[in-house]
Design a protein around this motif. Structure first.
Motif, PDB file in Angstrom:
ATOM      1  N   THR A 163       0.806  -1.219   0.000  1.00 41.00           N
ATOM      2  CA  THR A 163       0.000   0.000   0.000  1.00 41.00           C
ATOM      3  C   THR A 163       0.841   1.272   0.000  1.00 41.00           C
ATOM      4  N   ALA A 164       1.840   1.355   0.874  1.00 40.12           N
ATOM      5  CA  ALA A 164       2.656   2.571   0.953  1.00 40.12           C
ATOM      6  C   ALA A 164       3.401   2.814  -0.354  1.00 40.12           C
ATOM      7  N   THR A 165       3.984   1.759  -0.917  1.00 40.15           N
ATOM      8  CA  THR A 165       4.690   1.929  -2.190  1.00 40.15           C
ATOM      9  C   THR A 165       3.744   2.431  -3.261  1.00 40.15           C
ATOM     10  N   TYR A 166       2.591   1.784  -3.385  1.00 40.81           N
ATOM     11  CA  TYR A 166       1.632   2.149  -4.422  1.00 40.81           C
ATOM     12  C   TYR A 166       1.185   3.608  -4.303  1.00 40.81           C
ATOM     13  N   LEU A 167       0.890   4.049  -3.096  1.00 39.56           N
ATOM     14  CA  LEU A 167       0.330   5.388  -2.929  1.00 39.56           C
ATOM     15  C   LEU A 167       1.379   6.495  -2.950  1.00 39.56           C
ATOM     16  N   SER A 174      -5.673   7.779  -0.887  1.00 39.07           N
ATOM     17  CA  SER A 174      -6.175   6.433  -1.145  1.00 39.07           C
ATOM     18  C   SER A 174      -6.610   6.332  -2.601  1.00 39.07           C
ATOM     19  N   ALA A 175      -7.053   5.137  -2.976  1.00 42.86           N
ATOM     20  CA  ALA A 175      -7.422   4.863  -4.368  1.00 42.86           C
ATOM     21  C   ALA A 175      -8.930   4.710  -4.503  1.00 42.86           C
ATOM     22  N   GLY A 176      -9.349   4.301  -5.694  1.00 49.25           N
ATOM     23  CA  GLY A 176     -10.772   4.189  -5.986  1.00 49.25           C
ATOM     24  C   GLY A 176     -11.518   3.246  -5.074  1.00 49.25           C
ATOM     25  N   TRP A 177     -10.789   2.303  -4.428  1.00 46.39           N
ATOM     26  CA  TRP A 177     -11.471   1.357  -3.556  1.00 46.39           C
ATOM     27  C   TRP A 177     -12.137   2.034  -2.361  1.00 46.39           C
ATOM     28  N   THR A 178     -11.771   3.289  -2.069  1.00 48.86           N
ATOM     29  CA  THR A 178     -12.369   4.002  -0.942  1.00 48.86           C
ATOM     30  C   THR A 178     -13.742   4.574  -1.298  1.00 48.86           C
ATOM     31  N   ILE A 179     -14.031   4.735  -2.572  1.00 49.77           N
ATOM     32  CA  ILE A 179     -15.314   5.328  -2.989  1.00 49.77           C
ATOM     33  C   ILE A 179     -16.512   4.549  -2.456  1.00 49.77           C
ATOM     34  N   PRO A 180     -16.581   3.216  -2.643  1.00 43.90           N
ATOM     35  CA  PRO A 180     -17.734   2.491  -2.101  1.00 43.90           C
ATOM     36  C   PRO A 180     -17.877   2.632  -0.590  1.00 43.90           C
ATOM     37  N   GLU A 181     -16.747   2.717   0.113  1.00 41.69           N
ATOM     38  CA  GLU A 181     -16.804   2.895   1.567  1.00 41.69           C
ATOM     39  C   GLU A 181     -17.465   4.214   1.935  1.00 41.69           C
ATOM     40  N   LEU A 182     -17.055   5.284   1.271  1.00 44.87           N
ATOM     41  CA  LEU A 182     -17.608   6.602   1.578  1.00 44.87           C
ATOM     42  C   LEU A 182     -19.073   6.704   1.171  1.00 44.87           C
ATOM     43  N   ASP A 183     -19.444   5.975   0.146  1.00 47.10           N
ATOM     44  CA  ASP A 183     -20.836   6.009  -0.312  1.00 47.10           C
ATOM     45  C   ASP A 183     -21.791   5.277   0.618  1.00 47.10           C
ATOM     46  N   SER A 184     -21.270   4.339   1.431  1.00 46.17           N
ATOM     47  CA  SER A 184     -22.215   3.479   2.148  1.00 46.17           C
ATOM     48  C   SER A 184     -21.923   3.227   3.625  1.00 46.17           C
ATOM     49  N   LYS A 185     -20.685   3.415   4.066  1.00 48.85           N
ATOM     50  CA  LYS A 185     -20.336   2.938   5.402  1.00 48.85           C
ATOM     51  C   LYS A 185     -20.264   4.009   6.487  1.00 48.85           C
ATOM     52  N   PHE A 186     -20.269   5.285   6.114  1.00 46.60           N
ATOM     53  CA  PHE A 186     -20.097   6.339   7.125  1.00 46.60           C
ATOM     54  C   PHE A 186     -21.135   7.442   6.929  1.00 46.60           C
ATOM     55  N   PRO A 187     -22.417   7.106   7.086  1.00 48.89           N
ATOM     56  CA  PRO A 187     -23.480   8.073   6.796  1.00 48.89           C
ATOM     57  C   PRO A 187     -23.496   9.290   7.711  1.00 48.89           C
ATOM     58  N   GLN A 188     -23.016   9.157   8.949  1.00 51.21           N
ATOM     59  CA  GLN A 188     -23.026  10.313   9.846  1.00 51.21           C
ATOM     60  C   GLN A 188     -22.002  11.358   9.417  1.00 51.21           C
ATOM     61  N   GLN A 189     -20.793  10.920   9.104  1.00 50.26           N
ATOM     62  CA  GLN A 189     -19.740  11.844   8.703  1.00 50.26           C
ATOM     63  C   GLN A 189     -19.866  12.238   7.235  1.00 50.26           C
ATOM     64  N   PHE A 190     -20.262  11.274   6.389  1.00 50.17           N
ATOM     65  CA  PHE A 190     -20.334  11.512   4.947  1.00 50.17           C
ATOM     66  C   PHE A 190     -21.682  11.031   4.406  1.00 50.17           C
ATOM     67  N   PRO A 191     -22.738  11.822   4.619  1.00 49.93           N
ATOM     68  CA  PRO A 191     -24.087  11.392   4.214  1.00 49.93           C
ATOM     69  C   PRO A 191     -24.297  11.356   2.709  1.00 49.93           C
ATOM     70  N   ASN A 192     -23.494  12.129   1.968  1.00 51.30           N
ATOM     71  CA  ASN A 192     -23.641  12.175   0.513  1.00 51.30           C
ATOM     72  C   ASN A 192     -22.331  12.684  -0.098  1.00 51.30           C
ATOM     73  N   ARG A 193     -22.306  12.731  -1.432  1.00 46.94           N
ATOM     74  CA  ARG A 193     -21.057  13.135  -2.094  1.00 46.94           C
ATOM     75  C   ARG A 193     -20.796  14.633  -2.016  1.00 46.94           C
ATOM     76  N   ASP A 194     -21.721  15.384  -1.466  1.00 48.60           N
ATOM     77  CA  ASP A 194     -21.444  16.802  -1.231  1.00 48.60           C
ATOM     78  C   ASP A 194     -20.608  17.000   0.024  1.00 48.60           C
ATOM     79  N   SER A 195     -20.418  15.915   0.782  1.00 53.59           N
ATOM     80  CA  SER A 195     -19.666  16.020   2.031  1.00 53.59           C
ATOM     81  C   SER A 195     -18.209  15.583   1.874  1.00 53.59           C
ATOM     82  N   TRP A 196     -17.860  15.033   0.721  1.00 56.96           N
ATOM     83  CA  TRP A 196     -16.474  14.639   0.476  1.00 56.96           C
ATOM     84  C   TRP A 196     -16.137  14.827  -0.992  1.00 56.96           C
ATOM     85  N   GLY A 197     -14.850  14.942  -1.257  1.00 57.00           N
ATOM     86  CA  GLY A 197     -14.385  15.097  -2.630  1.00 57.00           C
ATOM     87  C   GLY A 197     -13.054  14.395  -2.804  1.00 57.00           C
TER      88      GLY A 197
END
Length: 441
Positions: free
Chosen positions: A223-227, A291-314
């Motif tokens: 992970t560290a090398t890749y990023l 991080s990489a694209g694999w974080t997108i599904p996490e932000l879309d579904s796993k943290f509704p209090q902190q990130f309820p929608n895509r207007d809350s993260w970029g």
């Protein structure tokens, strides 16, 4: 034997081999809905054969389920031909069960599956060690042209990407708004610079949050090398010679030092830390997260209090210095050199798993970039940003049979930055890397 010795240098910890027992052969397949192009009658006529495939993720993950879906569809379509596939799922970092270690153990005891997934940078090492076979003739010129990338060794195709990848800085828009930080001008075409990145970090620190999780803790795997490797490219650096066997004068060049110094500057200014916890960005304690694209599904579904929608993260692109550069490269499918002379069935499976339909299924599950031009084009943001960044600025990790030695050296460099200056450690790290590469000549 030389090839096995080379592999063991890279993966010194051996585990008991996981053979193909009756439990695997009794794998329960499910009927699935087929895509229209899947329904075309299978042309395979090689006789009854059971293939085995090994994937680098757990079955219960979204990615594992995507592989299973495509395997089940394959078995459904090919049922009348006598060809079937039994999959095995081994998480690359599941406790002590390291995927690559199991893979090499299987090579040594003669239990290699027919199809495996490999991390793309290892393609050259595996090809040179004759663990995987040349599959160039399996693909027509038009099929080759449909892939954004392919894994080659000595100008021959040895592995076909599952998906492609790109990474960047996920950021908490609510924190940025509260801190009065505007980053809307930073795009793939017009990215921020190293200095502008530091300026944003300084404002975030003043605001009272940890500015960025640079994933400095992730040196235990790839992970560290890749990023992080693309920061050295952005500074004009280069890790190895064109033949991939010389590090001296490249890994420790002035330009490479400048790239490592950027990372060190962030550490010294306390804009990032080795002590950041994995969930700190997701709970609002860190403002940015590399991080990489694999974080997108996490932000879309796993943290509704902190990130309820895509207007809350970029998602922001990699910053540039001398040039624009970003991380790329993901996992690939490869046919193994497992002693089975007739590779017709394995090639059929390879082409199925790398087809447009399979590409779409896996990319949707992982949030990564589809690797075929005929796949569904990513829509919306940040998917479009990742796709454009991949096309315009993606630079792959070093293509070398010594990749395991390289990634170990890079991880050591990042780990040692916590207590040392760049100049104090880079020549020693480079020397150790060169010694390892010399053994491969």
């Amino acid at each position: 034997m030389k090839t096995k010795t080379l592999l063991l240098l890279a993966f010194p910890l051996l585990l008991t081999a996981c053979g193909w027992g009756s439990g695997n052969d009794e794998y329960s397949f499910e009927s699935v809905s087929l895509d229209e192009s899947d329904s075309i009658s299978a042309s395979y006529s090689g006789g009854k054969q059971t293939l085995h495939a090994m994937f680098h993720v757990d079955l219960d993950t979204a990615e594992g389920q995507a592989y299973k879906k495509r395997i089940d569809a394959f078995n459904q379509v090919y049922a009348s031909t006598g060809l079937r596939v039994v999959p095995e799922f081994i998480n690359r970092n599941a406790g002590g069960t390291d995927y690559e270690t199991v893979l090499i153990t299987k090579q040594m005891d003669g239990s290699l599956p027919d199809l495996i997934t490999i991390d793309s940078p290892n393609c050259g090492r595996y090809a040179d060690a004759e663990l995987i076979v040349d599959v160039s003739d399996a693909f027509s010129e038009s099929e080759v042209g449909d892939f954004l990338t392919l894994n080659t060794y000595q100008n021959r195709i040895y592995a076909v990407p599952v998906q492609e990848s790109s990474a960047g800085f996920f950021y908490n828009k609510n924190i940025f708004r509260a801190a009065n930080i505007d980053v809307s001008a930073y795009t793939v075409e017009n990215p921020w610079t190293f200095e502008q990145f530091k300026e944003v970090c300084a404002k975030l620190k003043t605001y009272g949050t940890m500015p960025v999780d640079m994933r400095l803790d992730a040196t235990g795997d790839e992970t560290a090398t890749y990023l992080l490797y693309s920061f050295i490219h952005a500074a004009g650096g280069k890790f190895l010679s064109d033949d991939g066997l010389t590090a001296t004068g490249y890994f420790n060049s002035a330009s490479s030092k400048r790239g490592f110094q950027f990372i060190k500057d962030l550490i010294d200014a306390e804009y990032t830390s080795y002590r950041i916890q994995p969930q700190d960005f997701f709970t609002g304690k860190a403002s940015m997260y590399l991080s990489a694209g694999w974080t997108i599904p996490e932000l879309d579904s796993k943290f509704p209090q902190q990130f309820p929608n895509r207007d809350s993260w970029g998602l922001l692109p990699y910053p540039k210095d001398v040039i624009r550069a970003s991380a790329t490269g993901s996992w690939s499918y490869a046919v193994t050199n497992n002693g089975v002379e007739n590779k017709t069935g394995a090639i059929e499976l390879l082409k199925w798993m790398s087809s447009t339909n399979s590409c779409n299924t896996v990319a949707k599950a992982t949030g990564m970039v589809p690797v075929r031009k005929s796949c569904e084009t990513p829509q919306g943001e940040p998917e479009q940003m990742l796709f454009k960044q991949l096309e315009q600025t993606g630079i792959e990790r070093p293509v070398t049979i010594g990749y395991p030695e390289f990634t170990l050296a890079f991880s050591n460099m990042i780990y040692k930055l916590r207590n040392n200056t760049v100049d104090a450690i880079i020549d020693s790290v480079t020397s150790s890397l060169q010694q390892g590469l010399d053994l491969l000549k």
